[in-house]
Design a protein around this motif. Structure first.
Motif: not given
Length: 123
Positions: A26-32, A10-22
């Motif tokens: 809904e956006e996080k779930d869709a991206t995951v 759960m470190r999406p920032e390593k793939l160019g996405h914002p940090k999870s807490v930001d």
């Protein structure tokens, strides 16, 4: 030597996405969901091919490096078995079923008496 397939983090920032807490939930779930489904479709087959090749090179009915169970088999087992646990969202517990050589390898590891005893003690 091939490495274990990556576990889902759960470190999406390593793939160019914002940090999870930001993220909005809904956006996080869709991206995951999108990333994990893409991994299952595009990357998992490649990694399972590596394992299937190793298994075949070792004789097909043994472990990764031959007839004896080694620490390499245990490490691979732990990494691969993660996918069968059904704990990651959008990753079905049966995602390894299309890879019979890999599933058979996991079963051989689990059937080793000391591994089976250990697993039984943790159940």
């Amino acid at each position: 030597m091939y490495s274990n397939p990556p576990r889902f983090s759960m470190r999406p920032e390593k793939l160019g996405h914002p940090k999870s807490v930001d993220w909005a939930k809904e956006e996080k779930d869709a991206t995951v969901k999108k990333l994990r489904e893409a991994f299952l479709e595009e990357e998992l087959p490649r990694y399972m091919g590596y394992y299937a090749d190793l298994i075949k090179e070792a004789g097909g009915n043994a472990f990764l490096l031959g007839e004896d169970l080694t620490i390499a088999d245990i490490a691979a087992y732990q990494g691969l078995n993660y996918y069968r646990k059904g704990v990651a969202d959008y990753v079905p517990a049966d995602c390894l079923d299309p890879y019979p050589d890999v599933v058979a390898f996991l079963k051989r590891v689990e059937e080793q008496p000391k591994v089976a005893a250990y697993k039984a003690s943790k159940a």
